[in-house]
Design an enzyme around this catalytic site. Structure first.
Site, PDB file in Angstrom:
ATOM      1  N   HIS A   1      -3.704  -4.907  -0.381  1.00 47.53           N
ATOM      2  CA  HIS A   1      -3.283  -5.471   0.902  1.00 47.53           C
ATOM      3  C   HIS A   1      -3.355  -6.993   0.855  1.00 47.53           C
ATOM      4  CE1 HIS A   1      -3.100  -1.818   3.429  1.00 47.53           C
ATOM      5  NE2 HIS A   1      -4.030  -1.358   2.594  1.00 47.53           N
TER       6      HIS A   1
ATOM      7  N   CYS B   1       0.833  -1.196   0.000  1.00 50.08           N
ATOM      8  CA  CYS B   1       0.000   0.000   0.000  1.00 50.08           C
ATOM      9  C   CYS B   1       0.879   1.263   0.000  1.00 50.08           C
ATOM     10  CB  CYS B   1      -0.997  -0.010   1.155  1.00 50.08           C
ATOM     11  SG  CYS B   1      -2.361   1.162   0.925  1.00 50.08           S
TER      12      CYS B   1
ATOM     13  N   GLU C   1      -2.326  -8.969   3.093  1.00 49.81           N
ATOM     14  CA  GLU C   1      -2.647  -9.433   4.453  1.00 49.81           C
ATOM     15  C   GLU C   1      -4.149  -9.344   4.749  1.00 49.81           C
ATOM     16  OE1 GLU C   1      -2.236  -5.012   5.058  1.00 49.81           O
ATOM     17  OE2 GLU C   1      -1.462  -6.551   3.699  1.00 49.81           O
TER      18      GLU C   1
END
Length: 210
Positions: free
Chosen positions: A191, A81, A193
């Site tokens: 993202h 990001c 994650e």
């Protein structure tokens, strides 16, 4: 087992990055310690919020130097990001220009789309030969949340140096850089994650590159 440092420079999202890496088998330390960041098998540079604030935090822990020293030694770095955005030369937010790390030429600027921020799940257009997206279906979606991005890739191709692999995405008709693979330096605007199994698979691909 790969040892990864998540660089702590005051940005958010550190623990979710830590948990996602642990899920795929990495040993993870969240720290700003220079030596630990240099010695780790991989360095993950997160980033949430304003470009200028992230650069100020990165400068405070000499993060640009850490990234540069790792890359000079061919050591893997992954930006996520705003952690991807600060790798470019500059960012412009609300008319304010902030110098970035300068690993790639280019400007981070506001998306030109009917709805901003871009928030939600999107497909990406990965190039042939990608290792980051290896084994993932072209229709795979990743989670994005951002208002700014690199909308023009400015690094010219060279006959001597293998050009980076650039992945693109589209929001509201506006194309932007979604990921870059450039030797030991990889980065994603989305993202991983927060992208479930697809994000875990991508992080596994990064660990396999060590």
């Amino acid at each position: 087992m790969a040892r990864v440092v998540v660089l702590d420079y005051g940005s958010g999202n550190l623990r979710s990055a830590e948990r996602a890496l642990q899920r795929v088998g990495a040993t993870v330390e969240v720290t700003s310690d220079h030596r630990a960041a240099l010695d780790a098998d991989g360095l993950l540079v997160p980033g949430v919020g304003a470009y200028a604030a992230c650069m100020a935090g990165l400068d405070a822990v000499k993060g640009g130097r850490i990234i540069g020293e790792r890359l000079a030694g061919g050591r893997p770095v992954l930006g996520i990001c705003v952690g991807m955005q600060i790798l470019f030369e500059r960012g412009i937010e609300h008319g304010v220009l902030t110098e970035g790390c300068g690993e790639w030429p280019g400007t981070v600027e506001r998306l030109e789309a009917p709805i901003v921020p871009h928030m939600g799940w999107n497909t990406v257009k990965a190039p042939e030969g990608t290792k980051l997206f290896a084994g993932l279906d072209p229709d795979t979606r990743f989670y994005f949340v951002h208002s700014y991005a690199v909308r023009k890739w400015e690094l010219e191709a060279s006959e001597v140096i293998r050009p980076p692999l650039v992945t693109w995405a589209t929001h509201g008709g506006d194309d932007f850089v979604a990921a870059v693979e450039n030797g030991p330096l990889w980065a994603t605007q989305f993202h991983p994650e927060k992208s479930g199994d697809a994000g875990a698979h991508l992080l596994e691909n990064w660990l396999k590159s060590f």
